[in-house]
Design a protein around this motif. Structure first.
Motif: not given
Ligand SMILES: N[C@@H](CCC(=O)N[C@@H](CS)C(=O)NCC(=O)O)C(=O)O
Length: 224
Positions: A101-102, A104-108, A111, A130, A133-134, A137
Motif C-alpha cells: 500500500s505504501e 502504491h500511494s508513495g514515492f512520487a 517515480r 526529494e 528522502e524517498d 524511507r
C-alpha cells in the motif's frame, strides 16, 4: 472465457510489471494482452473496457473490469487463493499489505525523477533531495521487513509486496541510486529473479525506444 490482463510496454510500464510478475511467477491461468505506448493514448486503446484508462487492467471472465494495480493484485489473490500471492500468516500478510500500500500511494519523487526504463542504466547524476528522502524511507521499511523475514524477500516467500517493489528495485539499479547494504542485497535479489529477468530480456527488443523515458545522463552497463 478466461481472465485477461492488459499490460503496457515491458520496458517502461512499471505498474504493468507488478501485475505481470504475479501472473508469471505464480503461473496463474490468466491471458495477457499488450497495448502499445506509441501512437494512440492508453485510454484510447482501452475504450472496450470502461472505465479503465490505464494499465494494468484485469478483465474477469464475467466481464468485470479491474483498473488499478493494487486492486488487480488483490483480485488475483481472491481468484487464486491457493497460489500464495499474500503470505499465509496474518502478521506477515499485514506487513506485506502495508508495504504494497505504501508503495502504491508513495514515492512520487522517485517515480517522477526516475521513470522505469529497463533498457538503460545511468551513473554520475544527482537525483536531488526529494528522491534521497524517498530512498531513506524505502531503506527504513525494507529494513523493517527484511529484519523480520530474514530475507531474501520482504515477508517470507516472494509475495505481492515484492512484486510491487520490483520496479523500485529496477529504478535503484538503473539510476545507480545509493541505498544501504541490506537494501542493495534486496535489489540484487530482484535483478537475479528469473521472472524479472525474463521480462527484462523481452523488454529489450519489445518495440522502439520511447524518448519521453530517456534521460540525458551518462550511461553504464545494466547492473544485473
Ligand atoms: N494507479 C494506477 C496507475 C496505473 C498507471 O498510471 N499506468 C500507466 C502505465 S505504467 C498508464 O497506463 N499510463 C497511461 C496514462 O496515464 O495515460 C495503478 O496502480 O494501476
Amino acid at each position: 472465457m478466461t481472465h485477461r490482463l492488459i499490460l503496457g510496454d515491458r520496458a517502461y510500464s512499471s505498474w504493468s510489471l507488478r501485475a505481470a510478475l504475479l501472473v508469471d511467477r505464480f503461473d496463474l491461468p490468466v491471458e495477457t494482452d499488450f497495448i502499445s505506448f506509441l501512437g494512440k493514448s492508453v485510454a484510447e486503446q482501452l475504450t472496450d473496457t470502461p472505465p479503465a484508462r490505464t494499465v494494468p487492467t484485469l478483465v474477469l471472465d464475467d466481464g468485470s473490469v479491474v483498473w488499478d494495480s493494487l486492486a488487480v493484485a488483490e483480485t488475483l489473490a481472491d481468484l487464486f487463493p491457493d497460489a500464495g500471492l499474500w503470505p499465509a500468516g496474518i502478521s506477515e500478510r499485514a506487513t506485506a499489505r502495508a508495504l504494497a500500500s505504501e508503495m502504491h500511494s508513495g514515492f512520487a519523487a522517485l517515480r517522477t525523477m526516475c521513470p522505469m526504463n529497463l533498457r538503460v542504466a545511468y551513473r554520475d547524476w544527482d537525483p536531488g533531495l526529494e528522491v534521497a528522502e524517498d530512498l531513506r524511507r524505502i531503506d527504513v521499511i525494507w529494513d523493517h521487513a527484511l529484519t523480520r523475514s530474514g530475507g531474501p524477500w520482504l515477508c517470507g516467500d516472494y509475495s505481492i509486496a515484492d512484486a510491487f517493489f520490483a520496479p523500485v528495485a529496477a529504478r535503484i539499479a538503473g539510476y545507480g541510486l545509493s541505498i544501504s547494504d541490506s537494501a542493495s542485497s534486496y535489489v540484487a535479489a530482484h535483478l537475479a529473479e528469473p521472472t524479472f529477468r525474463a521480462w527484462r530480456a523481452k523488454s529489450l527488443t519489445d518495440g522502439p525506444d520511447l524518448p519521453q523515458y530517456v534521460r540525458d545522463y551518462p550511461q553504464t552497463d545494466w547492473p544485473g
